[in-house]
Design a protein around this motif. Structure first.
Motif, PDB file in Angstrom:
ATOM      1  N   ARG A 166      -6.238   4.712 -11.120  1.00 34.25           N
ATOM      2  CA  ARG A 166      -4.998   4.397 -10.402  1.00 34.25           C
ATOM      3  C   ARG A 166      -4.462   5.645  -9.693  1.00 34.25           C
ATOM      4  O   ARG A 166      -4.014   5.583  -8.537  1.00 34.25           O
ATOM      5  CB  ARG A 166      -3.950   3.852 -11.376  1.00 34.25           C
ATOM      6  CG  ARG A 166      -2.694   3.307 -10.712  1.00 34.25           C
ATOM      7  CD  ARG A 166      -1.696   2.857 -11.756  1.00 34.25           C
ATOM      8  NE  ARG A 166      -2.227   1.791 -12.585  1.00 34.25           N
ATOM      9  CZ  ARG A 166      -2.124   0.501 -12.307  1.00 34.25           C
ATOM     10  NH1 ARG A 166      -1.504   0.130 -11.188  1.00 34.25           N
ATOM     11  NH2 ARG A 166      -2.626  -0.408 -13.096  1.00 34.25           N
ATOM     12  N   ALA A 167      -4.517   6.793 -10.381  1.00 36.67           N
ATOM     13  CA  ALA A 167      -4.030   8.027  -9.774  1.00 36.67           C
ATOM     14  C   ALA A 167      -4.898   8.448  -8.593  1.00 36.67           C
ATOM     15  O   ALA A 167      -4.386   8.866  -7.549  1.00 36.67           O
ATOM     16  CB  ALA A 167      -3.989   9.140 -10.822  1.00 36.67           C
ATOM     17  N   ASP A 187      -4.050   6.434  -5.502  1.00 38.93           N
ATOM     18  CA  ASP A 187      -2.670   6.403  -5.028  1.00 38.93           C
ATOM     19  C   ASP A 187      -2.522   7.254  -3.767  1.00 38.93           C
ATOM     20  O   ASP A 187      -2.777   8.458  -3.780  1.00 38.93           O
ATOM     21  CB  ASP A 187      -1.739   6.921  -6.121  1.00 38.93           C
ATOM     22  CG  ASP A 187      -0.284   6.585  -5.843  1.00 38.93           C
ATOM     23  OD1 ASP A 187       0.218   6.976  -4.765  1.00 38.93           O
ATOM     24  OD2 ASP A 187       0.356   5.938  -6.692  1.00 38.93           O
ATOM     25  N   GLU A 188      -2.063   6.632  -2.694  1.00 38.42           N
ATOM     26  CA  GLU A 188      -1.950   7.352  -1.420  1.00 38.42           C
ATOM     27  C   GLU A 188      -0.916   8.473  -1.481  1.00 38.42           C
ATOM     28  O   GLU A 188      -0.986   9.435  -0.709  1.00 38.42           O
ATOM     29  CB  GLU A 188      -1.589   6.371  -0.302  1.00 38.42           C
ATOM     30  CG  GLU A 188      -0.258   5.680  -0.479  1.00 38.42           C
ATOM     31  CD  GLU A 188       0.064   4.725   0.661  1.00 38.42           C
ATOM     32  OE1 GLU A 188       1.229   4.288   0.753  1.00 38.42           O
ATOM     33  OE2 GLU A 188      -0.845   4.427   1.453  1.00 38.42           O
ATOM     34  N   HIS A 189       0.029   8.385  -2.421  1.00 37.63           N
ATOM     35  CA  HIS A 189       1.043   9.434  -2.545  1.00 37.63           C
ATOM     36  C   HIS A 189       0.483  10.707  -3.174  1.00 37.63           C
ATOM     37  O   HIS A 189       1.142  11.747  -3.154  1.00 37.63           O
ATOM     38  CB  HIS A 189       2.229   8.940  -3.370  1.00 37.63           C
ATOM     39  CG  HIS A 189       2.954   7.787  -2.737  1.00 37.63           C
ATOM     40  ND1 HIS A 189       2.746   6.486  -3.126  1.00 37.63           N
ATOM     41  CD2 HIS A 189       3.853   7.749  -1.725  1.00 37.63           C
ATOM     42  CE1 HIS A 189       3.496   5.687  -2.392  1.00 37.63           C
ATOM     43  NE2 HIS A 189       4.173   6.426  -1.532  1.00 37.63           N
ATOM     44  N   GLN A 203       3.023   1.077 -13.927  1.00 38.29           N
ATOM     45  CA  GLN A 203       3.029   1.603 -12.569  1.00 38.29           C
ATOM     46  C   GLN A 203       3.006   3.125 -12.589  1.00 38.29           C
ATOM     47  O   GLN A 203       3.585   3.760 -13.472  1.00 38.29           O
ATOM     48  CB  GLN A 203       4.277   1.133 -11.820  1.00 38.29           C
ATOM     49  CG  GLN A 203       4.393  -0.381 -11.697  1.00 38.29           C
ATOM     50  CD  GLN A 203       3.257  -0.991 -10.894  1.00 38.29           C
ATOM     51  OE1 GLN A 203       2.887  -0.478  -9.840  1.00 38.29           O
ATOM     52  NE2 GLN A 203       2.707  -2.087 -11.395  1.00 38.29           N
TER      53      GLN A 203
END
Length: 322
Positions: free
Chosen positions: A130-131, A134-136, A180
């Protein structure tokens, strides 16, 4: 839909009980992952299958090359590396030093073996995927993800042998809340170093620790054995006992780089004391590592020395990455 490449290197996350009585890394990386996590797909391949306490610099270069190849794939949005926790902090920092892509690289592992009834590997992998997707976190460099917390590779340390959250230090970059990922910070990035040359495999950098009654004999011996550098893990803010300043002077005169770090788990090296303390060690030629712990200072030293630059250029290069 994001796609993540997972590179397996072994470690506890890939280990099971063995007939010899001890756990051994045996599982392939494909056994660690699902092919899809929500809207993220994952492909897996093995680079190594080994306990991280057995890794050498050649193995670390092999991992770095594999990560570089994965990042170069236009169909890949990020990379996850599964790794033993024993030396994960060294590999993560090394990968960060040579990281040139905006795509995240996330290292994770496990504290409990794959055949444990409460194995933590699958959850850690899912959160690392997930990390990495992540686009952020694009542009965040190389990260360590464990037990719901994502932290920067620089400064990360294994701080507990058995706890479910074994890592501390670095900067917390993100954490899981209600399933999340919440991004809280972006690590400062340093100019990336060139890809590791073959010479990296044979760079010899020893770590020598100061303690009451320690003599500089081991430092002298390391130089005699042909070590390219020595990291002196001093006491406190960077000190060592009688004879060490003289040994540092001999070592540097022979072309051996000496880096002054600290055995204290947190805090910078701040040369303060005379009478053989940090002031005298620096005067003799030791280079303070500031906030870098001995193990990450060793990685930076090895990378810089593998580039073939003359020793007199080392202090300025080293300072750039502090």
């Amino acid at each position: 839909m994001a796609h993540i490449q997972l590179l397996g290197t072994g470690g506890t996350i890939a280990s099971r009980g063995h007939s010899t009585g001890g756990a051994v890394a045996v599982d392939a990386s494909s056994e660690l992952v699902d092919t899809q996590y929500g809207d993220v797909t994952v492909s897996a391949r093995d680079v190594l299958t080994i306990g991280s306490y057995r890794l050498d610099l050649a193995d670390l270069r092999r991992i770095a090359d594999a990560v570089g190849q994965a990042l170069a794939d236009p169909g890949t949005d990020g990379v996850v590396v599964t790794h033993g926790t024993d030396t994960l902090e060294e590999t993560a920092f090394l990968l960060d030093l040579v990281h040139t892509s905006p795509k995240p690289v996330v290292l994770t592992g496990a504290q409990r073996t794959a055949d444990s009834p409460d194995a933590d590997g699958p959850r850690n992998v899912a959160e690392a995927v997930r990390a990495a997707a992540d686009e952020h976190l694009r542009g965040a460099g190389v990260l360590v993800c464990f037990n719901g917390t994502v932290r920067s590779a620089r400064g990360a340390r294994k701080v507990h042998t058995t706890a479910g959250s074994p890592f501390g230090g670095g900067t917390e970059v993100a954490h899981m809340v209600g399933g999340q990922l919440v991004v809280t910070a972006t690590p400062r990035r340093y100019p990336p170093l060139p890809a590791l040359p073959a010479a990296f495999d044979d760079i010899r950098v020893e770590i020598i620790t100061a303690y009451p009654g320690a003599t500089p004999d081991l430092l002298d011996h390391a130089v005699q054995l042909g070590s390219h550098a020595v990291v002196l893990a001093g006491t406190g803010v960077g000190n060592a006992g009688p004879g060490f300043a003289e040994a540092v002077k001999r070592a540097t005169a022979d072309g051996c780089v000496v880096v002054l770090s600290t055995r204290a788990p947190w805090g910078p090296v701040v040369p303060t004391y005379g009478n053989g303390g940090g002031i005298d060690l620096v005067e003799a030629g030791a280079i303070p590592s500031r906030d870098l712990n001995p193990f990450q200072a060793r990685m930076l030293t090895a990378v810089l020395l593998s580039q073939g630059k003359p020793p007199e250029e080392f202090p300025e290069m080293f300072e750039t990455y502090l």
